[in-house]
Design a protein around this motif. Structure first.
Motif, PDB file in Angstrom:
ATOM      1  N   MET A   1       0.850  -1.193   0.000  1.00  0.00           N
ATOM      2  CA  MET A   1       0.000   0.000   0.000  1.00  0.00           C
ATOM      3  C   MET A   1       0.887   1.245   0.000  1.00  0.00           C
ATOM      4  O   MET A   1       1.733   1.398   0.860  1.00  0.00           O
ATOM      5  N   SER A   2       0.702   2.148  -0.967  1.00  0.00           N
ATOM      6  CA  SER A   2       1.590   3.293  -1.118  1.00  0.00           C
ATOM      7  C   SER A   2       1.314   4.350  -0.065  1.00  0.00           C
ATOM      8  O   SER A   2       0.209   4.457   0.463  1.00  0.00           O
ATOM      9  N   SER A   4       1.136   7.466  -0.706  1.00  0.00           N
ATOM     10  CA  SER A   4       0.182   8.401  -1.284  1.00  0.00           C
ATOM     11  C   SER A   4      -1.252   7.985  -0.975  1.00  0.00           C
ATOM     12  O   SER A   4      -2.100   8.819  -0.665  1.00  0.00           O
ATOM     13  N   PHE A   5      -1.533   6.662  -1.060  1.00  0.00           N
ATOM     14  CA  PHE A   5      -2.879   6.188  -0.770  1.00  0.00           C
ATOM     15  C   PHE A   5      -3.241   6.420   0.694  1.00  0.00           C
ATOM     16  O   PHE A   5      -4.348   6.818   1.024  1.00  0.00           O
ATOM     17  N   GLU A 162      -8.638   5.987  -9.254  1.00  0.00           N
ATOM     18  CA  GLU A 162      -8.247   4.900  -8.352  1.00  0.00           C
ATOM     19  C   GLU A 162      -6.977   5.282  -7.598  1.00  0.00           C
ATOM     20  O   GLU A 162      -6.007   5.761  -8.180  1.00  0.00           O
ATOM     21  N   LEU A 163      -7.002   5.050  -6.288  1.00  0.00           N
ATOM     22  CA  LEU A 163      -5.878   5.416  -5.426  1.00  0.00           C
ATOM     23  C   LEU A 163      -5.062   4.209  -4.979  1.00  0.00           C
ATOM     24  O   LEU A 163      -3.896   4.336  -4.631  1.00  0.00           O
ATOM     25  N   GLY A 164      -5.684   3.058  -4.939  1.00  0.00           N
ATOM     26  CA  GLY A 164      -4.990   1.872  -4.463  1.00  0.00           C
ATOM     27  C   GLY A 164      -5.978   0.756  -4.202  1.00  0.00           C
ATOM     28  O   GLY A 164      -7.143   0.832  -4.604  1.00  0.00           O
ATOM     29  N   ASN A 165      -5.530  -0.286  -3.539  1.00  0.00           N
ATOM     30  CA  ASN A 165      -6.382  -1.426  -3.236  1.00  0.00           C
ATOM     31  C   ASN A 165      -6.244  -1.799  -1.765  1.00  0.00           C
ATOM     32  O   ASN A 165      -5.149  -1.737  -1.199  1.00  0.00           O
TER      33      ASN A 165
END
Length: 338
Positions: A1-2, A4-5, A162-165
């Motif tokens: 998970m980044s 930024s997210f 989309e920002l991430g998962n």
């Protein structure tokens, strides 16, 4: 998970808490009035004036069988559930961007349409449930009939970025609002009815069912008189365009911008960015670091974002910040508006 997210999720979660007293409804007087009146009346009805709670109960039997049609209005004034009050206020705060986009007159006409469609649909839905012998309790009170229809333009008009998962589930900049809406709607059969009827009323308005958009128009004269009478109470100073929202979200937003641009241009690009360097001076800062400045945005890119309701100055700055990436620029503009 980044990182930024993570920053994005934090921004979405804490912004309503930190910024609700700072330019909450700039250029959105209708939203300001509804938020203020709803919050004040909800507090009064639930605490010092609790003996009058029965006047705000959204009871189908009293409305239809005893012809107490006035309850259709009083039931929208105050939330009788504290959870609905908090979540509803946050959602309406987010959706005030539509008043800025449409203008207060058109937005208020839209809310009237939501009220008419929503009330008719809710009463019909409860009547059908009673025919099917469901055990019904009063529908939830509060201006939910204004909130759920706004999910329709929110879904259709606001870009999905989309920002991430999380656990394989894609998360976007709109996920937090959807989660809040589901939190209220999933409480009971009655809340599901209100939510579904609200979404349907939003679709009917968007499709201009029965030419409703032409039938409900707020005359200029009426709007002018109302503004002259109440304008001084609801008017707020417009924030300077170069000033970002106050509170903890300021650093979160800056960190997110740093991460995004560093990914495109390499680390250290924002090494000297601090409170004394406004975003408007970004291009000058890039030249001082011998980093090539982005090419000027194209007229097509600018027009595409201007058509979404943003000013040209803000659009140019957002494109500069994102190196002419439309998705990142749109994300920046939406966060700046919230």
């Amino acid at each position: 998970m980044s990182r930024s997210f993570i920053y994005q999720v934090l921004i979405l979660c804490v912004r309503p808490c930190y910024n609700c007293n700072v330019y909450v409804s700039d250029k959105a007087p209708v939203c300001k009035c509804i938020l203020g009146a709803s919050f004040l009346s909800s507090v009064l009805i639930n605490f010092p004036l609790s003996q009058y709670r029965h006047l705000c109960v959204y009871d189908y039997s009293l409305i239809v069988e005893k012809h107490q049609l006035w309850r259709l209005i009083t039931a929208r004034v105050a939330f009788l559930d504290v959870k609905d009050l908090m979540i509803g206020s946050i959602l309406f705060y987010y959706f005030r961007t539509f008043e800025r986009r449409y203008g207060s007159r058109k937005f208020f006409a839209q809310l009237i349409g939501f009220f008419l469609f929503g009330s008719a649909l809710e009463l019909c839905a409860v009547h059908i449930c009673k025919l099917l012998q469901f055990n019904m309790v009063p529908l939830p009170s509060g201006p939910l009939c204004f909130i759920y229809p706004l999910f329709v333009p929110y879904f259709m008009d606001i870009p999905r970025i989309e920002l991430g998962n999380v656990l394989g589930i894609p998360m976007t900049g709109k996920s937090f609002q959807y989660f809040l809406g589901l939190q209220v709607a999933s409480g009971s059969l009655e809340t599901i009815i209100v939510a579904v009827c609200g979404i349907i009323s939003g679709i009917l308005w968007r499709k201009n069912f029965l030419k409703i958009q032409q039938l409900i128009v707020i005359p200029n004269t009426v709007a002018s008189i109302v503004y002259k009478v109440f304008g001084r109470f609801i008017e707020s100073a417009e924030p300077k365009d170069s000033v970002l929202p106050m509170g903890a979200t300021l650093e979160l937003q800056r960190q997110e911008r740093m991460d995004q641009i560093e990914q495109q241009n390499g680390p250290g690009l924002f090494g000297a960015l601090n409170d004394e360097i406004p975003y408007a001076d970004l291009d000058e800062g890039l030249r001082h670091r011998n980093v090539p400045a982005p090419d000027p945005p194209s007229d097509e890119q600018i027009q595409q974002l201007v058509d979404m309701g943003f000013t040209e100055e803000r659009v140019r700055r957002a494109l500069l910040m994102s190196h002419n990436d439309l998705n990142n620029a749109t994300n920046f503009l939406l966060q700046e508006s919230l």
